[in-house]
Scaffold this motif. Sequence first.
Motif, PDB file in Angstrom:
ATOM      1  N   MET A 178     -79.621 -13.109  17.412  1.00  0.00           N
ATOM      2  CA  MET A 178     -80.126 -12.744  18.499  1.00  0.00           C
ATOM      3  C   MET A 178     -79.209 -12.565  19.107  1.00  0.00           C
ATOM      4  N   LYS A 179     -78.132 -13.131  19.337  1.00  0.00           N
ATOM      5  CA  LYS A 179     -76.987 -12.795  20.190  1.00  0.00           C
ATOM      6  C   LYS A 179     -76.052 -12.121  20.237  1.00  0.00           C
ATOM      7  N   ASP A 180     -75.764 -10.908  18.584  1.00  0.00           N
ATOM      8  CA  ASP A 180     -75.483 -10.460  18.134  1.00  0.00           C
ATOM      9  C   ASP A 180     -75.828  -8.415  19.409  1.00  0.00           C
ATOM     10  N   LYS A 181     -77.328  -8.890  19.311  1.00  0.00           N
ATOM     11  CA  LYS A 181     -77.934  -7.920  19.876  1.00  0.00           C
ATOM     12  C   LYS A 181     -77.465  -8.424  21.412  1.00  0.00           C
ATOM     13  N   HIS A 182     -77.604  -6.929  21.789  1.00  0.00           N
ATOM     14  CA  HIS A 182     -77.285  -6.657  23.402  1.00  0.00           C
ATOM     15  C   HIS A 182     -78.995  -6.389  23.701  1.00  0.00           C
ATOM     16  N   LEU A 183     -79.505  -7.047  24.817  1.00  0.00           N
ATOM     17  CA  LEU A 183     -81.012  -6.757  24.670  1.00  0.00           C
ATOM     18  C   LEU A 183     -81.070  -5.551  26.385  1.00  0.00           C
ATOM     19  N   THR A 184     -81.943  -5.218  26.589  1.00  0.00           N
ATOM     20  CA  THR A 184     -81.755  -4.084  27.201  1.00  0.00           C
ATOM     21  C   THR A 184     -83.409  -4.274  27.988  1.00  0.00           C
ATOM     22  N   TYR A 185     -83.728  -3.378  28.712  1.00  0.00           N
ATOM     23  CA  TYR A 185     -84.798  -3.368  29.830  1.00  0.00           C
ATOM     24  C   TYR A 185     -85.616  -2.574  29.247  1.00  0.00           C
ATOM     25  N   ALA A 186     -85.302  -1.366  28.671  1.00  0.00           N
ATOM     26  CA  ALA A 186     -85.860  -0.528  28.195  1.00  0.00           C
ATOM     27  C   ALA A 186     -86.328  -0.825  26.755  1.00  0.00           C
ATOM     28  N   GLU A 187     -85.976  -1.434  25.692  1.00  0.00           N
ATOM     29  CA  GLU A 187     -85.582  -1.600  24.343  1.00  0.00           C
ATOM     30  C   GLU A 187     -87.294  -3.087  24.640  1.00  0.00           C
ATOM     31  N   SER A 188     -86.812  -3.664  25.722  1.00  0.00           N
ATOM     32  CA  SER A 188     -88.221  -4.571  26.416  1.00  0.00           C
ATOM     33  C   SER A 188     -89.894  -4.306  26.411  1.00  0.00           C
ATOM     34  N   GLY A 189     -89.286  -3.157  27.019  1.00  0.00           N
ATOM     35  CA  GLY A 189     -90.889  -1.880  26.912  1.00  0.00           C
ATOM     36  C   GLY A 189     -90.485  -1.900  28.721  1.00  0.00           C
ATOM     37  N   VAL A 190     -89.652  -1.522  28.892  1.00  0.00           N
ATOM     38  CA  VAL A 190     -89.274  -0.760  30.722  1.00  0.00           C
ATOM     39  C   VAL A 190     -88.385   0.844  30.605  1.00  0.00           C
ATOM     40  N   ASP A 191     -88.302   1.380  30.236  1.00  0.00           N
ATOM     41  CA  ASP A 191     -87.197   2.537  30.462  1.00  0.00           C
ATOM     42  C   ASP A 191     -87.468   3.165  31.847  1.00  0.00           C
ATOM     43  N   ILE A 192     -86.418   2.849  32.587  1.00  0.00           N
ATOM     44  CA  ILE A 192     -86.128   3.462  34.535  1.00  0.00           C
ATOM     45  C   ILE A 192     -86.559   4.268  34.596  1.00  0.00           C
TER      46      ILE A 192
END
Length: 334
Positions: free
Chosen positions: A1-15
């Motif tokens: 998982m640490k090879d991927k940069h997690l983001t808020y948008a990809e988690s389901g909340v696009d500001i």
Amino acid sequence: MKDKHLTYAESGVDIEKEEETIKALTKSMDYKREGLGAPLTGIGHYAGLIDFGEYALALATDGVGSKVLIANEMKRWNTMGIDCIAMNVNDLLAIGAEPISFVDYLALEKHDEEFASQIGEGLRKGAEISRMTIVGGETATLPDIIKGFDLAGTCLGMVKKENIITGEDVQLGDAIVGIPAAGVHSNGYTLVRNIVEQSSYSYHDEFPYDTSTTIGDELLIPTRIYMEVLDVIKECDVHGLAHITGSGLLKLKRVTSLGFDFYDPIEPNAIFRFLQEEGNVDDLEMFRTFNMGMGFVIILPEDQAEKAASMTGGKIVGRIVEKGIKVKDLVIVE
């Protein structure tokens, strides 16, 4: 998982998409009452203000969000009420209003007396800290809609019209005082949960930076209620206020079109280091999602900044500049 940069948008909340939804929702809300009860501010600041003679009444509404899912996992709900009240009260404080009363809305999948007792415990504590009364509320049983529970509320405050603080007095060179956050508070938990659930940890595991507690309990630390801001307003010439919540420092655009240079930011709580490392989240995404250790901001003349910092347990973190939002060398907004 640490090879991927997690983001808020990809988690389901696009500001950005959320802002578009808000614009679509409010574009036809153009009716305005006249006389007593007429609006004094437009939609979009931290709280709405209405005319009430010598005073303005202030209204804010908010909820706990997906932090409730961690409470369910930990089977500990006694801080949820504090979070609910804090998210509302802090928004009132951000326009200089004193909270006076509150109503809550609790939507349930099913009834449980122990759960309800814990929710009530937190609401009582939050109201006590905020020096206000809970005057009523609503409980709805919605098993076809709610899986678990949702907790929200609405807060009423008041402020003399001449003491309203909208940010219009903010000037170039003003000092920025930051007040520490207790932790993640009640924002960004969709990303928080994505990080933890994709990591090798569970909410019940020891928190690596403090093995006396668990990850879940660290994430349930309630939102700080910044009532001391009212004392600063009485004793200092405050030009602007901001509650740092969802979308992190981006909320500062509500206060002024001028810029913010955070040249000496507050050290983020250890929980942010954990989340950033486990989710491989880049610095910009962290500051655009979380409070990063600073839950409230006071903007005032430089010669009064030390006094405000002393009164709140905060510190001078930056200054007002012409444009943009910057944290040291990291540009949040151009």
